[in-house]
Motif scaffolding. Sequence first.
Motif, PDB file in Angstrom:
ATOM      1  N   SER B 121       0.862  -1.167   0.000  1.00  0.00           N
ATOM      2  CA  SER B 121       0.000   0.000   0.000  1.00  0.00           C
ATOM      3  C   SER B 121       0.909   1.230   0.000  1.00  0.00           C
ATOM      4  N   HIS B 124       3.248   3.931   2.752  1.00  0.00           N
ATOM      5  CA  HIS B 124       3.485   3.342   4.079  1.00  0.00           C
ATOM      6  C   HIS B 124       4.967   3.172   4.404  1.00  0.00           C
ATOM      7  N   PRO B 127       7.260   6.064   6.563  1.00  0.00           N
ATOM      8  CA  PRO B 127       7.076   6.078   8.020  1.00  0.00           C
ATOM      9  C   PRO B 127       7.675   4.842   8.710  1.00  0.00           C
ATOM     10  N   ILE B 128       7.569   3.676   8.081  1.00  0.00           N
ATOM     11  CA  ILE B 128       8.174   2.474   8.677  1.00  0.00           C
ATOM     12  C   ILE B 128       9.698   2.639   8.731  1.00  0.00           C
ATOM     13  N   VAL B 130      11.300   5.402   8.931  1.00  0.00           N
ATOM     14  CA  VAL B 130      11.595   6.377   9.987  1.00  0.00           C
ATOM     15  C   VAL B 130      11.646   5.652  11.336  1.00  0.00           C
ATOM     16  N   GLY B 131      10.707   4.742  11.571  1.00  0.00           N
ATOM     17  CA  GLY B 131      10.698   3.965  12.817  1.00  0.00           C
ATOM     18  C   GLY B 131      11.955   3.112  12.957  1.00  0.00           C
ATOM     19  N   LEU B 132      12.370   2.486  11.853  1.00  0.00           N
ATOM     20  CA  LEU B 132      13.583   1.664  11.884  1.00  0.00           C
ATOM     21  C   LEU B 132      14.823   2.512  12.174  1.00  0.00           C
ATOM     22  N   LEU B 134      14.870   5.425  13.745  1.00  0.00           N
ATOM     23  CA  LEU B 134      14.777   5.854  15.148  1.00  0.00           C
ATOM     24  C   LEU B 134      15.214   4.722  16.071  1.00  0.00           C
ATOM     25  N   GLY B 135      14.782   3.499  15.722  1.00  0.00           N
ATOM     26  CA  GLY B 135      15.142   2.331  16.522  1.00  0.00           C
ATOM     27  C   GLY B 135      16.646   2.134  16.571  1.00  0.00           C
ATOM     28  N   SER B 158       0.953  10.546   3.494  1.00  0.00           N
ATOM     29  CA  SER B 158       1.737   9.931   4.568  1.00  0.00           C
ATOM     30  C   SER B 158       3.239   9.966   4.286  1.00  0.00           C
ATOM     31  N   GLU B 161       4.227  13.147   5.806  1.00  0.00           N
ATOM     32  CA  GLU B 161       4.228  13.028   7.269  1.00  0.00           C
ATOM     33  C   GLU B 161       5.549  12.386   7.716  1.00  0.00           C
ATOM     34  N   GLY B 162       5.932  11.332   7.010  1.00  0.00           N
ATOM     35  CA  GLY B 162       7.192  10.654   7.336  1.00  0.00           C
ATOM     36  C   GLY B 162       8.392  11.547   7.078  1.00  0.00           C
ATOM     37  N   ALA B 165       8.795  14.001   9.856  1.00  0.00           N
ATOM     38  CA  ALA B 165       9.293  13.365  11.083  1.00  0.00           C
ATOM     39  C   ALA B 165      10.782  13.036  10.961  1.00  0.00           C
ATOM     40  N   TYR B 169      13.528  14.502  13.563  1.00  0.00           N
ATOM     41  CA  TYR B 169      14.391  13.663  14.401  1.00  0.00           C
ATOM     42  C   TYR B 169      15.837  13.636  13.883  1.00  0.00           C
TER      43      TYR B 169
END
Lengths: 338, 280
Positions: B121, B124, B127-128, B130-132, B134-135, B158, B161-162, B165, B169
């Motif tokens: 999709s 998506h 943002p994923i 970005v999470g990785l 950040l992790g 989105s 949005e990512g 972010a 960060y």
Amino acid sequence: MSEESGLTYSVYDTDHMTPAEIYGHVLAQLGEERKDLVALTADLAKSTKIGKFGEKHPERFFNVGIAEQNLFGIAAGLALAGYVPFVSTFAVFASLRAGEQVRTDICYQNLDCKIIATHSGLSFGTAGSTHHCTEDLAVMRSFANMTVVVPADGIETANAVRASLDRPGPLYMRIGRGFEQTVYEKENYDFEIGKAVTMHEGSDITVIACGPCVLQALEAAKELKESQGIEVRVLNMHTIKPIDREAIIEAVNDTRKIITVENHSVIGGLGSAVAEVITEEGKSCRLKRLGIPDVFAIVGQTDDLYNLYKIDAEGITEAVAEMLGKEVEEDDDWEDEL
Amino acid sequence: MALSEKEIGTLNEIAWKIRRSVVQTTQWAGGGHIGGGLSQVEILVALYFHYMKVDPENPQWEDRDRMVLSKGHGGVGLAPVLAEKGFFSSELLKTFNHTGSLFGMHLDRLKVKGLDASTGSLGHGLPIAVGLALGARLKNKDWRTYCIMGDGELAEGSIWEGAMAAAHYKLNNLTGFVDRNMHCIDGCTEDVMSLEPIGEKWTAFGWNVLECDGHDFKALGEKIEKAQQLDDKPTVIICHTVKGKGVDYMEDKPEWHYGGLDTSMAEDALKSIDRMYNKI
């Protein structure tokens, strides 16, 4: 609960704190024990109380601004990196605005991510339908891999948050705006995800409720017993998925009359889940689903709306009286089961 | 260190194999997103065969670099890369899209070894990623996160949005790529929903912006290395590519966003690719 689980919350606290506040404190406390917990929100740190975690563990707290799709995408990334994200926003945004991210990024990848959604149902009554959320249970329980929990009060919220950590995978927990009253009178009760709690014994009829409607059902049961000697069993079905089939079947066998009550649409939530179990079992049973009918609810004070949609003690009492006056058609194994 | 001529030669040899494999996989699959599968080849080959730390023997190695294919429909182009890298046998590609196969047109992390995120999709993936990223920072790990986006995908809110972010960060451990092949399903991106000026948009969102020919390993290598040296900001590399690159009858044709190949079409496609690499 306090001693066994290492938490320090008591009935005293729940009288002085809302479920959301308790959630915030419990999460902050769990963050001490578990360094792999991270918390995220989308500009609702104060409203959802997840900010309590942020105050204690600022390095593990992410406020991504008003961007819910991004919120759940980032949570998925953090889960992929080995963290256990707790994500809080209003229920309507978690289930609808970011519904696809929750489904595809979190559930499809079966990530260990906990969604604690606040302001569910009609708890933000005056905000209107943009902020009501009477569809989330229908949406969330249809997502494969998802567990769906609706705690009855602050004590149960604390129990459920802790229990969620022992259940790897996606979990959706729905709480209110924070003005909900306490249901449990003691902390030490048996809380297990997927296991209903009998709040009141009874053999005439069973009321199955979740969330703040548990208190309403309990009040109705006490009143009916006192005034008319009617024995109402009240089940707190705090887990909508996986639902406690055994408790439902037992209630059908014992009482043959079931009323479900929820702060959610009658379509797709607790009532539907209970109806599915009953019909699949082939049981003769009277069933009435109390909840928000197929409408967008009006604006109003939450208590008034509960009264209007007959999900308060008065509405439940009325429904019980009405159902007790009705017959149940007998099925083949009727004699065996009564 | 810049790629040597020898390294570039090796990467081109791999890219030739991958292009052939993308065509064959599309044929086995009974159709696939071949246009975008071919435009992204050099980006993926540069990453998996030179820049990314990954271990096919240990796909879940914690310290590996991560790659999120935000343009998830590029799966028909990514699976051959993961196979060539050794995460699984190329033979398995013959089952692509078949009922019960490990491989569908949008790849599933829980089924495909070496894949870091399930995508498909659009909008998506960033943002994923970005999470990785950040992790990684939170864990004090030096793994890098790469995210390949389609250009048409940039119409998804989105993504921005990512983007916001990642800049907020200061994720300098994140490198994004835009596969700028100019086409989405219904036509040229600039006709459907104009994206230009793309670079200025990313700059305004707080990213370092680099641009290059997305089929030129030397240029790509320079930009990937430069992104690793830039501080304080994530970097996006706008890669100018050609949709369907390597197959003459597909190049720059939006109708080849998705398509199926019969035997003679596949043969023509393979010949065209061989000509591109002077193999005929």
